[in-house]
Design an enzyme around this catalytic site. Structure first.
Site, mmCIF file in Angstrom:
data_model
loop_
_atom_site.group_PDB
_atom_site.id
_atom_site.type_symbol
_atom_site.label_atom_id
_atom_site.label_comp_id
_atom_site.label_asym_id
_atom_site.label_seq_id
_atom_site.Cartn_x
_atom_site.Cartn_y
_atom_site.Cartn_z
ATOM 1 N N HIS A 10 27.522 14.090 -36.431
ATOM 2 C CA HIS A 10 26.453 13.016 -36.376
ATOM 3 C C HIS A 10 27.344 11.653 -36.502
ATOM 4 O O HIS A 10 28.236 11.669 -37.154
ATOM 5 C CB HIS A 10 25.444 13.257 -37.363
ATOM 6 C CG HIS A 10 25.882 13.324 -38.787
ATOM 7 N ND1 HIS A 10 26.337 12.088 -39.453
ATOM 8 C CD2 HIS A 10 26.392 14.143 -39.564
ATOM 9 C CE1 HIS A 10 26.711 12.264 -40.536
ATOM 10 N NE2 HIS A 10 26.997 13.480 -40.664
ATOM 11 N N GLU A 90 24.825 21.042 -43.364
ATOM 12 C CA GLU A 90 25.977 20.316 -44.104
ATOM 13 C C GLU A 90 26.379 21.422 -45.298
ATOM 14 O O GLU A 90 25.230 21.873 -45.838
ATOM 15 C CB GLU A 90 25.911 19.001 -44.356
ATOM 16 C CG GLU A 90 27.112 18.261 -45.162
ATOM 17 C CD GLU A 90 28.640 18.400 -44.155
ATOM 18 O OE1 GLU A 90 28.907 19.762 -44.136
ATOM 19 O OE2 GLU A 90 29.127 17.373 -44.005
#
Length: 195
Positions: A10, A90
């Site tokens: 990202h 994550e």
């Protein structure tokens, strides 16, 4: 042999810029992060002239979904034409989420020693916290199930785990690996390379 996979971290968030442990906090892209996401979409277009047949998948977190949508827009695709997979979130930093390492050390001197010296296997305090080894085991089934050419938008921790899982990178190197937000990682067979 797994199909070709393009992996995008990202774009930058305010917490990235401040070196905060984001983990599973649902942060959004900052202005630079939006630029990085669009630029990576243009790079993907150059790598994938015909995206027909590609699976597009992202972590369900806000920053990865924003990155995927900006990248797909830059590719001339419907920004919403992708799916999410919770295995791609994550690493969970537990009670450390939202803090910088300096802040953690100021609150409790010596508390970050283990992360600096044994980062791969280190488990932060707090419910749900994960080590990188636990993260690797979480994503292994996702990797083993790959069956179509794929574009994946995910997180730095996932990329580190893939280098350990696929590239057999030593723990200390994988844990310390820099994962740029303005480049694309290509997985072809058992080969990982930045493009």
């Amino acid at each position: 042999m797994p199909p070709i996979v393009y992996i995008v971290r990202h774009g930058q968030t305010a917490w990235n810029a401040e070196f905060r442990l984001q983990g599973q906090a649902d942060t959004e892209l900052n202005a630079l992060g939006r630029e990085q996401a669009s630029a990576n979409g243009h790079k993907l277009s150059a790598q994938i002239p015909d995206p027909q047949g590609f699976d597009f998948v992202a972590s369900p977190m806000l920053r990865t979904r924003q990155t995927m949508e900006l990248a797909r827009t830059a590719m001339g695709l419907d920004p919403t034409g992708y799916r999410t997979d919770p295995r791609l979130v994550e690493i969970n930093f537990g009670d450390w989420q939202g803090f910088t390492m300096a802040e953690l050390e100021a609150r409790q001197p010596g508390s970050t020693h283990g992360r600096f010296h044994y980062k791969w296997d280190f488990l932060p305090p707090g419910a749900g916290a994960e080590s990188y080894e636990m993260l690797l085991q979480r994503i292994r089934p996702w990797y083993e199930a790959l069956s179509a050419p794929t574009v994946c938008v995910t997180h730095g921790g996932i990329v580190r785990a893939l280098f350990r899982l696929i590239g057999k990178m030593p723990k200390s190197e994988a844990a310390a690996l820099e994962v740029p937000q303005d480049r694309i990682l290509r997985l072809s067979g058992d080969r990982l390379e930045w493009v």
